[in-house]
Design an enzyme around this catalytic site. Structure first.
Site, PDB file in Angstrom:
ATOM      1  CG  HIS A 125      24.469 -32.147 -11.064  1.00 37.99           C
ATOM      2  ND1 HIS A 125      24.424 -30.799 -11.333  1.00 37.99           N
ATOM      3  CD2 HIS A 125      23.210 -32.621 -11.299  1.00 37.99           C
ATOM      4  CE1 HIS A 125      23.195 -30.460 -11.712  1.00 37.99           C
ATOM      5  NE2 HIS A 125      22.441 -31.548 -11.693  1.00 37.99           N
ATOM      6  CG  ASP A 203      26.408 -32.500  -5.016  1.00 44.41           C
ATOM      7  OD1 ASP A 203      25.426 -32.459  -4.242  1.00 44.41           O
ATOM      8  OD2 ASP A 203      26.291 -32.472  -6.261  1.00 44.41           O
ATOM      9  CD  GLN A 206      20.538 -37.604  -6.496  1.00 43.88           C
ATOM     10  OE1 GLN A 206      19.735 -38.453  -6.110  1.00 43.88           O
ATOM     11  NE2 GLN A 206      20.189 -36.619  -7.306  1.00 43.88           N
ATOM     12  CE  LYS A 229      18.852 -33.238  -6.558  1.00 41.80           C
ATOM     13  NZ  LYS A 229      18.091 -33.470  -7.776  1.00 41.80           N
ATOM     14  CB  CYS A 366      23.005 -31.937 -14.933  1.00 44.02           C
ATOM     15  SG  CYS A 366      21.517 -31.020 -15.328  1.00 44.02           S
TER      16      CYS A 366
END
Length: 407
Positions: A125, A203, A206, A229, A366
């Protein structure tokens, strides 16, 4: 954790936002990778805070501020337990993006020297690319791309051995891709990077909603995620940092709370995590994130993931014979299906789906470098959550077919 079997009808009753119509059609929400809908318990926790417990934290001596502080710090402990992390390693941020920028402008900016290297994967991202480009410009370091295999949309671990050098200082990687749902082998990556003397930034935006993340067993240096999220509100996020690293990092923002003593002869900063939390924090957001984690703990996690995988299979079977439709980077068992239709712009497909009450995402997500690697300018992304049903998928498949017939 719960012993109750997963039941999607029970789950859906927790989400008032799903009970609405778009363009006179019942909403089918298939954009949870962008942001999840919120369960009633999370919504009510925000309302309860502002209606009966609103106060600043770590300031004052009255009962409301003491109660707010206790709840705020209890939420931090909830996050620490969720990640199996020491509580002193949990820093509140506005989201994963701010957390990544904080690492770049505190840890990286003071550590990097001209010629140092930051490895960044091609599937990231933008939030896990641009901060490293900025800090590279500031320090004279170089960002090194770790390419994906465009056929599988996966990283080649063997390629990492070629990229790691004596100049490698950092490696930045998504736990799960927001475009294809690719699950990266972060455990093996961290081990390889550490052997080369580099630290790793993961990261997890997700990933935290789909698997049990254990930053201790993972041996993570930094791990970030956003609350929105994970069924929590926007504007709250988490930076986990190894406490020994946080201790060496300077503050990023200056102001109240992050200090022990201020005078014109010099300022003494608070210990982390307070050192990184200047000003009035998002108290309601932190409490709501804690509530979201508690809510999720009462869900049969394995049952939920099996349900999501079954819905992905249903979707794949439903669209496999649609003419000119090509799936991008299929990852079986994931919550995401991304696709393009030859000769049709992705935004046109998404618009026609919206007119039928189907909410999906279209565009570059993104992730411009990933789009370039796949030689496409964008795609449609369907992202499935535990509150979706077989009926949702059936309606989505029919809507895609109808959109293709119209176009």
């Amino acid at each position: 954790m719960t012993n109750r079997p997963f039941d999607v009808d029970t789950i859906r009753r927790d989400f008032p936002s799903l009970d609405q119509h778009i363009h006179s059609k019942p909403l089918v929400y298939l954009d949870s990778a962008a942001t999840s809908q919120k369960p009633r318990a999370v919504i009510e926790s925000i309302s309860q805070y502002y209606s009966g417990a609103n106060a600043n934290v770590h300031r004052g001596s009255h009962s409301l501020t003491a109660s707010a502080t206790n709840r705020f710090e209890a939420a931090r402990q909830t996050v620490a337990d969720f990640l199996n992390a020491p509580v002193e390693g949990i820093v509140w941020t506005r989201g994963a993006t701010e957390a990544l920028n904080l690492i770049a402008q505190t840890y990286a900016r003071q550590k990097l020297q001209p010629g140092d290297e930051i490895i960044v994967t091609e599937m990231e991202h933008h939030a896990n690319i641009v901060p490293w480009q900025i800090v590279a410009e500031q320090t004279g370091a170089n960002v090194v791309k770790w390419p994906i295999n465009p056929q599988t949309c996966q990283l080649e671990l063997a390629e990492l051995d070629n990229l790691l050098t004596s100049r490698t200082r950092m490696l930045c990687i998504a736990h799960i891709s927001n475009v294809t749902g690719t699950r990266n082998p972060v455990e093996a990556v961290i081990e390889k990077a550490h052997m080369a003397g580099a630290i790793v930034v993961v990261d997890g935006a997700q990933a935290v909603v789909h698997e049990n993340v254990d930053v201790t067993s993972m041996n993570a240096d930094f791990y970030v995620f956003s609350g929105h999220k994970l069924f929590a509100p926007a504007g709250i996020g988490v930076l986990y940092g190894r406490p020994s690293l946080l201790k060496t990092m300077p503050p990023w923002h200056g102001g109240g709370k992050m200090v022990e003593k201020v005078s014109f002869s010099g300022t003494q900063y608070a210990e982390s995590p307070a050192k990184f939390e200047a000003g009035t924090p998002n108290v309601a957001g932190a409490i709501a994130l804690g509530e979201a984690i508690h809510w999720l703990a009462n869900i049969d996690h394995k049952g939920a993931e099996a349900h999501i995988a079954a819905l992905q299979n249903q979707l794949l079977e439903g669209i496999q014979n649609i003419e000119d439709l090509r799936i991008v980077g299929l990852q079986h068992g994931a919550s995401i299906v991304a696709f393009i239709i030859d000769g049709v712009h992705h935004s046109d497909i998404a618009t026609l789906l919206d007119q039928q009450g189907i909410a999906v995402r279209s565009g570059h997500h993104c992730a411009h470098p990933l789009m370039d690697a796949l030689s496409i300018n964008g795609c449609v992304r369907i992202s499935i959550a535990l509150y979706n049903t077989e009926g949702d998928i059936s309606r989505c498949v029919a809507a895609i077919q109808k959109a293709c017939d119209l176009l």
